[in-house]
Design a protein around this motif. Structure first.
Motif, PDB file in Angstrom:
ATOM      1  N   PRO A  40       0.832  -1.216   0.000  1.00 34.64           N
ATOM      2  CA  PRO A  40       0.000   0.000   0.000  1.00 34.64           C
ATOM      3  C   PRO A  40       0.862   1.258   0.000  1.00 34.64           C
ATOM      4  CG  PRO A  40      -0.754  -1.573   1.648  1.00 34.64           C
ATOM      5  CD  PRO A  40       0.546  -2.084   1.151  1.00 34.64           C
ATOM      6  N   ALA A  41       0.373   2.343  -0.652  1.00 34.62           N
ATOM      7  CA  ALA A  41       1.085   3.630  -0.708  1.00 34.62           C
ATOM      8  C   ALA A  41       1.021   4.309   0.650  1.00 34.62           C
ATOM      9  CB  ALA A  41       0.460   4.535  -1.762  1.00 34.62           C
ATOM     10  N   ALA A  42       2.117   5.027   1.021  1.00 32.16           N
ATOM     11  CA  ALA A  42       2.136   5.798   2.269  1.00 32.16           C
ATOM     12  C   ALA A  42       1.327   7.066   2.071  1.00 32.16           C
ATOM     13  CB  ALA A  42       3.563   6.140   2.664  1.00 32.16           C
ATOM     14  N   ALA A  43       0.435   7.373   3.019  1.00 37.53           N
ATOM     15  CA  ALA A  43      -0.437   8.550   2.915  1.00 37.53           C
ATOM     16  C   ALA A  43       0.285   9.806   3.394  1.00 37.53           C
ATOM     17  CB  ALA A  43      -1.692   8.322   3.746  1.00 37.53           C
ATOM     18  N   LEU A  44      -0.046  10.945   2.753  1.00 41.82           N
ATOM     19  CA  LEU A  44       0.473  12.243   3.178  1.00 41.82           C
ATOM     20  C   LEU A  44      -0.231  12.638   4.472  1.00 41.82           C
ATOM     21  CD1 LEU A  44       2.136  14.840   2.668  1.00 41.82           C
ATOM     22  CD2 LEU A  44       0.191  15.690   1.339  1.00 41.82           C
ATOM     23  N   VAL A  45       0.545  12.886   5.527  1.00 38.85           N
ATOM     24  CA  VAL A  45      -0.031  13.213   6.837  1.00 38.85           C
ATOM     25  C   VAL A  45      -0.091  14.716   7.061  1.00 38.85           C
ATOM     26  CG1 VAL A  45       0.273  12.972   9.331  1.00 38.85           C
ATOM     27  CG2 VAL A  45       0.761  11.037   7.815  1.00 38.85           C
ATOM     28  N   SER A  46       0.998  15.432   6.748  1.00 32.53           N
ATOM     29  CA  SER A  46       1.039  16.864   7.041  1.00 32.53           C
ATOM     30  C   SER A  46       2.091  17.555   6.191  1.00 32.53           C
ATOM     31  CB  SER A  46       1.335  17.118   8.524  1.00 32.53           C
ATOM     32  OG  SER A  46       2.648  16.658   8.850  1.00 32.53           O
ATOM     33  N   VAL A  47       1.984  18.898   6.157  1.00 34.91           N
ATOM     34  CA  VAL A  47       2.989  19.740   5.515  1.00 34.91           C
ATOM     35  C   VAL A  47       3.499  20.710   6.580  1.00 34.91           C
ATOM     36  CG1 VAL A  47       3.443  21.532   3.804  1.00 34.91           C
ATOM     37  CG2 VAL A  47       2.008  19.569   3.209  1.00 34.91           C
ATOM     38  N   ALA A  48       4.807  20.719   6.799  1.00 36.17           N
ATOM     39  CA  ALA A  48       5.419  21.603   7.797  1.00 36.17           C
ATOM     40  C   ALA A  48       6.189  22.711   7.095  1.00 36.17           C
ATOM     41  CB  ALA A  48       6.353  20.812   8.717  1.00 36.17           C
ATOM     42  N   VAL A  49       6.023  23.930   7.586  1.00 36.99           N
ATOM     43  CA  VAL A  49       6.741  25.084   7.049  1.00 36.99           C
ATOM     44  C   VAL A  49       7.799  25.505   8.056  1.00 36.99           C
ATOM     45  CG1 VAL A  49       6.546  27.522   6.414  1.00 36.99           C
ATOM     46  CG2 VAL A  49       4.817  25.890   5.651  1.00 36.99           C
ATOM     47  N   THR A  50       9.032  25.649   7.585  1.00 37.91           N
ATOM     48  CA  THR A  50      10.125  26.098   8.443  1.00 37.91           C
ATOM     49  C   THR A  50      10.831  27.286   7.791  1.00 37.91           C
ATOM     50  OG1 THR A  50      11.546  24.433   7.392  1.00 37.91           O
ATOM     51  CG2 THR A  50      10.555  23.867   9.507  1.00 37.91           C
ATOM     52  N   PRO A  51      11.348  28.212   8.611  1.00 38.13           N
ATOM     53  CA  PRO A  51      11.244  28.234  10.065  1.00 38.13           C
ATOM     54  C   PRO A  51       9.812  28.520  10.510  1.00 38.13           C
ATOM     55  CG  PRO A  51      12.214  30.272   9.298  1.00 38.13           C
ATOM     56  CD  PRO A  51      12.113  29.382   8.101  1.00 38.13           C
ATOM     57  N   ALA A  52       9.461  28.065  11.699  1.00 35.12           N
ATOM     58  CA  ALA A  52       8.107  28.301  12.202  1.00 35.12           C
ATOM     59  C   ALA A  52       7.885  29.776  12.470  1.00 35.12           C
ATOM     60  CB  ALA A  52       7.875  27.481  13.471  1.00 35.12           C
ATOM     61  N   THR A  53       8.919  30.466  12.936  1.00 35.03           N
ATOM     62  CA  THR A  53       8.852  31.918  13.148  1.00 35.03           C
ATOM     63  C   THR A  53      10.140  32.529  12.637  1.00 35.03           C
ATOM     64  OG1 THR A  53       9.775  31.761  15.386  1.00 35.03           O
ATOM     65  CG2 THR A  53       7.361  31.725  15.178  1.00 35.03           C
ATOM     66  N   ALA A  54      10.032  33.711  12.064  1.00 31.96           N
ATOM     67  CA  ALA A  54      11.200  34.424  11.564  1.00 31.96           C
ATOM     68  C   ALA A  54      10.916  35.912  11.636  1.00 31.96           C
ATOM     69  CB  ALA A  54      11.532  34.001  10.131  1.00 31.96           C
ATOM     70  N   SER A  55      11.984  36.697  11.649  1.00 31.79           N
ATOM     71  CA  SER A  55      11.851  38.154  11.723  1.00 31.79           C
ATOM     72  C   SER A  55      12.802  38.796  10.727  1.00 31.79           C
ATOM     73  CB  SER A  55      12.152  38.646  13.142  1.00 31.79           C
ATOM     74  OG  SER A  55      12.063  40.055  13.226  1.00 31.79           O
ATOM     75  N   VAL A  56      12.314  39.797   9.975  1.00 29.43           N
ATOM     76  CA  VAL A  56      13.137  40.525   9.008  1.00 29.43           C
ATOM     77  C   VAL A  56      12.804  42.005   9.093  1.00 29.43           C
ATOM     78  CG1 VAL A  56      13.327  38.592   7.394  1.00 29.43           C
ATOM     79  CG2 VAL A  56      11.470  40.242   7.134  1.00 29.43           C
ATOM     80  N   THR A  65      10.675  26.971   3.862  1.00 22.92           N
ATOM     81  CA  THR A  65      10.775  25.631   3.283  1.00 22.92           C
ATOM     82  C   THR A  65       9.539  24.828   3.672  1.00 22.92           C
ATOM     83  OG1 THR A  65      13.183  25.684   3.424  1.00 22.92           O
ATOM     84  CG2 THR A  65      12.139  23.517   3.218  1.00 22.92           C
ATOM     85  N   ALA A  66       8.997  24.088   2.695  1.00 26.72           N
ATOM     86  CA  ALA A  66       7.847  23.212   2.949  1.00 26.72           C
ATOM     87  C   ALA A  66       8.314  21.755   2.896  1.00 26.72           C
ATOM     88  CB  ALA A  66       6.752  23.450   1.924  1.00 26.72           C
ATOM     89  N   THR A  67       7.928  20.988   3.922  1.00 24.65           N
ATOM     90  CA  THR A  67       8.319  19.575   4.002  1.00 24.65           C
ATOM     91  C   THR A  67       7.059  18.720   4.148  1.00 24.65           C
ATOM     92  OG1 THR A  67      10.398  20.154   5.073  1.00 24.65           O
ATOM     93  CG2 THR A  67       9.661  17.869   5.272  1.00 24.65           C
ATOM     94  N   ALA A  68       6.886  17.732   3.246  1.00 19.47           N
ATOM     95  CA  ALA A  68       5.757  16.802   3.315  1.00 19.47           C
ATOM     96  C   ALA A  68       6.134  15.613   4.192  1.00 19.47           C
ATOM     97  CB  ALA A  68       5.380  16.333   1.916  1.00 19.47           C
ATOM     98  N   ASN A  69       5.261  15.268   5.143  1.00 17.11           N
ATOM     99  CA  ASN A  69       5.493  14.144   6.050  1.00 17.11           C
ATOM    100  C   ASN A  69       4.469  13.038   5.762  1.00 17.11           C
ATOM    101  OD1 ASN A  69       7.566  15.511   7.641  1.00 17.11           O
ATOM    102  ND2 ASN A  69       5.888  16.824   8.335  1.00 17.11           N
ATOM    103  N   TYR A  70       4.938  11.780   5.661  1.00 18.01           N
ATOM    104  CA  TYR A  70       4.101  10.656   5.264  1.00 18.01           C
ATOM    105  C   TYR A  70       3.904   9.680   6.421  1.00 18.01           C
ATOM    106  CZ  TYR A  70       4.789  12.501   0.614  1.00 18.01           C
ATOM    107  OH  TYR A  70       4.799  13.321  -0.474  1.00 18.01           O
ATOM    108  N   ALA A  71       2.873   8.863   6.262  1.00 17.15           N
ATOM    109  CA  ALA A  71       2.481   7.926   7.316  1.00 17.15           C
ATOM    110  C   ALA A  71       3.553   6.887   7.614  1.00 17.15           C
ATOM    111  CB  ALA A  71       1.172   7.231   6.936  1.00 17.15           C
ATOM    112  N   ASP A  72       4.410   6.604   6.658  1.00 11.71           N
ATOM    113  CA  ASP A  72       5.460   5.609   6.884  1.00 11.71           C
ATOM    114  C   ASP A  72       6.690   6.202   7.560  1.00 11.71           C
ATOM    115  OD1 ASP A  72       6.464   7.123   4.869  1.00 11.71           O
ATOM    116  OD2 ASP A  72       6.824   5.467   3.463  1.00 11.71           O
TER     117      ASP A  72
END
Length: 447
Positions: A40-56, A65-72
């Motif tokens: 079975p294919a691993a399901a997409l669980v969430s998308v995390a954006v980093t840095p979570a906080t930044a200041s300019v 940066t966007a990172t896709a996290n999977y069930a596996d």
């Protein structure tokens, strides 16, 4: 049977190897993660954006940066294939396919990435950089001695909180502590009146720099008692009169635009709550925020004075474009690191300034370009050897953009293109005059 068994073993091993390869590389998309061999294919669980906080700072950028996290338990970078957005584009914008966010105004904005129906976000806080303030004034020479009736030229150099320096001799208020000993004109020229000592001061706002002026009586030589006076000096033969002086170069006349430090024919944009300070008249029919002006100057939004200044600006531009070129180039130029003497410099390409550009020597300077005028951040236009900002003119056909925290000298004359002055950039001896739009941000401008 052995052949069939060996074939099945090879197929299974190859399938498992390909599955591992696709899992490690992440595949071209979620569909690329489809397994072989029925896993079975691993399901997409969430998308995390980093840095979570930044200041300019305003005008600066931050890469998210966007990172896709999977069930596996696997994950992959999906920055370039996500849809990016800003919840508050008036505070911060973001490239829809890059994740690179830029601060626009003070505040906080949520920066979101959406991939395969999942979203994640980070927070970008945008802050206004500290305003550039005048730190000190140095008066040179620090000590001078002249005789009664003689003169001494003083100069004032400002140092700002960002480390930049600028000659502001014509923009300070000069004074003498003992006016019976020596006086000083607003040009910085001191004159000795009687023997003694006086303190010469240069003041801008609440900041003052000082120097000492010693005035001595002229020496009169008399012979000792009893010695005869020296014989009379035989008069010299008459001197042949010198030829008449050469007529100096006719300087550029701004007419009714002379008293304006900022002039915009269409609109003037100035940031709210900033530190912009203008020492000169301001004129534009449309203004977002009225810039703060030093006492004695006026902001014109309509009427004959504004119309006359805009008309005379065009006359001055026509005059500048009619002058014979000392240098005529079919390309552009980066003036950074160069030293020019008076002349008319004409370029078909863009004029840019990276680093420090120096005008050396008294006379008229005209810089013409059929393209744009651009300076980089922290660039400096310097004046030496008697060169003055009042005789320096920049005449671009295209838009002008001065980089942040730069120090500029001379008057920019825009015939029909916009002028943008970067954050914390100073024109303490210069003007920003355009028949089009002008944008200011935390600037100090003195005509």
């Amino acid at each position: 049977m052995n052949i069939l068994k060996s074939t099945r073993t090879l197929i299974c091993a190859g399938g498992m190897l390909l599955t591992s390869f696709l899992t490690a590389c992440g595949g071209g998309s979620d569909a690329g993660r489809d397994p072989i061999l029925g896993i079975p294919a691993a399901a997409l669980v969430s998308v995390a954006v980093t840095p979570a906080t930044a200041s300019v700072n305003i005008g600066a950028s931050q890469q998210f940066t966007a990172t896709a996290n999977y069930a596996d338990g696997s994950s992959r970078n999906v920055t370039a294939v996500s849809a990016w957005s800003s919840a508050s584009p008036a505070i911060a914008t973001v490239g829809s396919a890059t994740g690179n966010a830029t601060g626009v105004a003070a505040g906080s904005a949520a920066i979101s990435a959406t991939f395969d129906s999942k979203s994640g976000s980070g927070t970008l806080t945008v802050v206004a950089p500290p305003p550039v303030t005048l730190s000190s004034i140095a008066v040179t020479p620090p000590t001078a001695t002249i005789t009664v009736g003689a003169t001494q030229q003083y100069s004032a150099t400002a140092t700002y909180s960002n480390g930049a320096t600028a000659v502001i001799t014509d923009a300070v208020i000069w004074s003498s502590s003992a006016v019976t000993v020596g006086t000083i004109a607003q040009s910085g020229i001191a004159t000795g009146l009687a023997a003694g000592q006086t303190t010469v001061s240069a003041t801008s706002g609440a900041t003052t720099g000082t120097a000492l002026l010693n005035v001595t009586a002229p020496v009169i030589v008399t012979p000792p008692p009893g010695e005869p006076l020296p014989p009379p000096v035989t008069p010299l033969p008459p001197v042949t009169p010198l030829p008449p002086p050469v007529t100096p170069t006719v300087l550029l006349d701004l007419g009714r635009a002379t008293n304006f430090a900022v002039l915009a024919g269409t609109s003037l944009t100035n940031n709210s709550g900033g530190t912009t300070l203008i020492a000169g008249d301001v004129g534009s029919p449309s203004q977002t925020v009225d810039p703060v002006q030093t006492p004695g100057f006026t902001n014109y939004k309509s009427g004959a004075i504004l119309d006359g200044a805009l008309a005379d600006l065009q006359v001055a531009i026509t005059d500048a474009n009619s002058r014979t070129c000392t240098v005529n180039s079919a390309s552009g130029v980066d003036l950074g690191g160069q030293v020019f003497t008076p002349g008319v410099y004409c370029y078909a390409g863009a004029i840019s300034i990276t680093g420090t550009f120096t005008m050396n020597g008294p006379g008229l300077y005209i810089f013409r370009t059929a393209s744009t005028l651009n300076t980089t951040a922290n660039s400096i236009v310097a004046l030496t050897g008697g060169a003055t900002a009042e005789n320096a003119f920049w005449v671009p056909v295209g838009p002008s953009t001065l980089g942040a925290n730069s120090v500029f000298k001379g008057s920019i004359l825009g015939q029909s293109a916009a002028i943008t002055v970067g954050d914390n950039t100073t024109l303490l001896t210069g003007r920003v005059l355009s028949a089009a739009a002008v944008t200011l941000r935390n600037n100090q401008i003195a005509k």
